[in-house]
Scaffold this motif. Structure first.
Motif, PDB file in Angstrom:
ATOM      1  N   GLU A  18       0.838  -1.191   0.000  1.00 20.64           N
ATOM      2  CA  GLU A  18       0.000   0.000   0.000  1.00 20.64           C
ATOM      3  C   GLU A  18       0.877   1.246   0.000  1.00 20.64           C
ATOM      4  O   GLU A  18       2.037   1.214   0.424  1.00 20.64           O
ATOM      5  N   LYS A  19       0.291   2.338  -0.449  1.00 21.10           N
ATOM      6  CA  LYS A  19       1.035   3.594  -0.475  1.00 21.10           C
ATOM      7  C   LYS A  19       1.421   4.049   0.924  1.00 21.10           C
ATOM      8  O   LYS A  19       2.410   4.760   1.116  1.00 21.10           O
ATOM      9  N   SER A  20       0.681   3.620   1.915  1.00 24.27           N
ATOM     10  CA  SER A  20       0.956   4.016   3.300  1.00 24.27           C
ATOM     11  C   SER A  20       1.963   3.094   3.989  1.00 24.27           C
ATOM     12  O   SER A  20       2.236   3.252   5.173  1.00 24.27           O
ATOM     13  N   ALA A  21       2.509   2.113   3.261  1.00 21.22           N
ATOM     14  CA  ALA A  21       3.436   1.151   3.864  1.00 21.22           C
ATOM     15  C   ALA A  21       4.668   1.855   4.408  1.00 21.22           C
ATOM     16  O   ALA A  21       5.154   2.842   3.837  1.00 21.22           O
ATOM     17  N   SER A  22       5.193   1.346   5.507  1.00 24.38           N
ATOM     18  CA  SER A  22       6.380   1.930   6.112  1.00 24.38           C
ATOM     19  C   SER A  22       7.627   1.503   5.344  1.00 24.38           C
ATOM     20  O   SER A  22       7.599   0.564   4.528  1.00 24.38           O
ATOM     21  N   SER A  23       8.739   2.177   5.616  1.00 26.11           N
ATOM     22  CA  SER A  23      10.002   1.843   4.962  1.00 26.11           C
ATOM     23  C   SER A  23      10.443   0.427   5.289  1.00 26.11           C
ATOM     24  O   SER A  23      10.959  -0.296   4.423  1.00 26.11           O
ATOM     25  N   ASP A  24      10.226   0.007   6.528  1.00 27.90           N
ATOM     26  CA  ASP A  24      10.611  -1.351   6.916  1.00 27.90           C
ATOM     27  C   ASP A  24       9.775  -2.392   6.179  1.00 27.90           C
ATOM     28  O   ASP A  24      10.290  -3.446   5.769  1.00 27.90           O
ATOM     29  N   GLU A  25       8.472  -2.123   6.020  1.00 27.42           N
ATOM     30  CA  GLU A  25       7.611  -3.054   5.284  1.00 27.42           C
ATOM     31  C   GLU A  25       8.034  -3.175   3.833  1.00 27.42           C
ATOM     32  O   GLU A  25       8.062  -4.273   3.267  1.00 27.42           O
ATOM     33  N   ALA A  60      14.456   0.917  -5.802  1.00 27.99           N
ATOM     34  CA  ALA A  60      15.417   2.012  -5.929  1.00 27.99           C
ATOM     35  C   ALA A  60      14.738   3.358  -5.703  1.00 27.99           C
ATOM     36  O   ALA A  60      15.376   4.323  -5.271  1.00 27.99           O
ATOM     37  N   VAL A  61      13.440   3.438  -5.973  1.00 31.19           N
ATOM     38  CA  VAL A  61      12.690   4.684  -5.753  1.00 31.19           C
ATOM     39  C   VAL A  61      12.030   4.689  -4.376  1.00 31.19           C
ATOM     40  O   VAL A  61      12.195   5.619  -3.589  1.00 31.19           O
ATOM     41  N   LEU A  62      11.285   3.643  -4.071  1.00 37.03           N
ATOM     42  CA  LEU A  62      10.526   3.632  -2.821  1.00 37.03           C
ATOM     43  C   LEU A  62      11.402   3.371  -1.602  1.00 37.03           C
ATOM     44  O   LEU A  62      11.013   3.688  -0.479  1.00 37.03           O
ATOM     45  N   GLY A  63      12.590   2.809  -1.820  1.00 39.59           N
ATOM     46  CA  GLY A  63      13.460   2.521  -0.698  1.00 39.59           C
ATOM     47  C   GLY A  63      14.263   3.712  -0.219  1.00 39.59           C
ATOM     48  O   GLY A  63      14.931   3.638   0.820  1.00 39.59           O
ATOM     49  N   GLU A  64      14.213   4.818  -0.959  1.00 34.39           N
ATOM     50  CA  GLU A  64      14.925   6.031  -0.561  1.00 34.39           C
ATOM     51  C   GLU A  64      13.891   7.111  -0.261  1.00 34.39           C
ATOM     52  O   GLU A  64      13.069   7.447  -1.118  1.00 34.39           O
ATOM     53  N   GLU A  65      13.950   7.683   0.914  1.00 30.82           N
ATOM     54  CA  GLU A  65      12.900   8.581   1.391  1.00 30.82           C
ATOM     55  C   GLU A  65      12.683   9.770   0.454  1.00 30.82           C
ATOM     56  O   GLU A  65      11.551  10.106   0.114  1.00 30.82           O
ATOM     57  N   LYS A  66      13.778  10.413   0.008  1.00 32.55           N
ATOM     58  CA  LYS A  66      13.634  11.592  -0.829  1.00 32.55           C
ATOM     59  C   LYS A  66      13.022  11.245  -2.177  1.00 32.55           C
ATOM     60  O   LYS A  66      12.124  11.923  -2.667  1.00 32.55           O
TER      61      LYS A  66
END
Length: 393
Positions: A18-25, A60-66
């Motif tokens: 989901e779009k609301s998933a946390s970085s760890d998930e 590569a995109v979703l794993g980096e916060e910025k």
């Protein structure tokens, strides 16, 4: 990945989160999918290889916060997948044709990642007018180029500081038109194409794309009657003399920047900078180590053995140093505060290296005295060397 991928691909769907998933998930699920689809675990399976590439691209995109934040902003603005590769045939909601390649081909050269490195916010604040990004601004007259010169200073001038005239032959402001490029008695007029704005705007779908006006090169004005001296550029090659202040303690190889003293900008644009490279001529007596001055002083064998008061020069006078009895050759004496003055007002030191001079020839009387001296002097402590020599005897 290209800029269009950020619009056309749903990386959340690729990873199944989901779009609301946390970085760890996101990280946990990526690792699971990467292991399952890795080519090493699926040899000869092209579908698994493609799946592995897609999962890696998404992470590569979703794993980096910025990157994830910029990706979300992009998807939100463009309706999360409303634009497709064949947008001219499919169109966007409302039937307005829009080709993503037109947008990013013009804005970022058609290739590259993340809008040519500028990021989502930079892209829209720099190329679009309206939509909260603010109107595009005229580029204005071009800034002049920087000018470089080299100056050789005497050693003492570099230490104390000095003001010297510097003669340059380089472009300067035209005296006839005073830099505006127009014939005397006339003035530049507003560009008829951009109406003085310096930029032109073309519509692309529901967006406006602004770029520097080609008719006036972004200046906003054009010269109808050009100055006969500079031919409309506002500058001519001339010889000019500047008084340049070199601060106390300037070092060999240092570069001094004089803002706005370089080549003038075209048609009244801001001038470039002047960079002066300093070369310091060596002094016949003194050397320099940072803020300290160095000096080598020869002394006799007798002075080294018996000690003496040594009078040495400085840059602003003399100083007397005490040479202790039994001083070895190479010993350094320090005269505090006799070096280069620092910016805070304090000064470095004068470092005096003592060089014991051994005469090549001596008189018979001196030889006899030295032999008598040698008989009364204990031998040099070199037992450790003698022990090694005996091993080879």
């Amino acid at each position: 990945m290209s800029s269009k991928d950020w619009i056309e691909k749903d990386y959340y769907a690729v990873l199944g989160v989901e779009k609301s998933a946390s970085s760890d998930e996101i990280k946990k699920l990526y690792r699971k999918l990467a292991r399952e689809s890795h080519p090493d675990h699926n040899p000869g399976d092209p579908k698994a290889e493609e799946r592995f590439k897609a999962v890696s691209e998404a992470y590569a995109v979703l794993g980096e916060e910025k990157k994830r934040r910029e990706y979300d902003e992009m998807r939100s603005l463009f309706g999360s997948g409303a634009f497709r590769r064949n947008a001219r045939t499919g169109g966007q909601p409302g039937g307005m044709p829009f080709d993503v390649s037109d947008l990013f081909g013009g804005a970022a050269g058609g290739t590259g990642t993340r809008f040519g490195g500028g990021g989502f916010t930079d892209l829209f604040s720099s190329i679009f007018s309206g939509g909260g990004a603010g109107p595009a601004r005229a580029r204005g007259p071009a800034r002049g180029r920087d000018v470089e010169a080299e100056v050789a200073l005497d050693f003492e001038d570099a230490v104390r500081g000095v003001t010297l005239p510097l003669t340059l032959r380089a472009p300067g402001i035209c005296d006839t038109c005073h830099g505006n490029g127009a014939k005397p008695g006339t003035q530049p007029v507003a560009c008829p194409v951009c109406q003085g704005a310096g930029v032109t705007t073309r519509n692309q779908g529901s967006f406006s794309f602004s770029e520097p006006c080609r008719n006036c090169q972004g200046v906003g004005t054009i010269v109808e009657e050009k100055c006969p001296e500079c031919h409309g550029t506002g500058g001519v090659t001339k010889t000019r003399t500047l008084n340049v202040r070199f601060p106390a303690g300037v070092a060999d190889g240092q570069r001094i920047r004089l803002a706005g003293r370089g080549e003038p900008g075209e048609r009244g644009g801001p001038a470039g900078d002047l960079f002066v490279h300093v070369k310091v001529r060596p002094d016949e007596l003194f050397g320099r180590s940072g803020d300290d001055l160095t000096l080598t002083v020869p002394i006799t064998f007798a002075e080294a053995v018996l000690g003496t008061d040594l009078r040495v020069p400085t840059l602003d006078g003399t100083v007397t140093l005490r040479v202790p009895a039994g001083t070895p050759s190479g010993r350094v004496l320090r005269a505090r505060g006799k070096g280069v003055v620092r910016k805070d007002g304090r000064a470095g030191d004068l470092l005096v290296t003592l060089d014991v001079v051994v005469p090549a020839k001596v008189s018979d009387e001196a030889r006899a005295a030295l032999e008598a001296f040698a008989e009364q002097t204990p031998p040099a402590a070199r037992e450790h060397l003698d022990a090694r020599v005996r091993r080879f005897s």
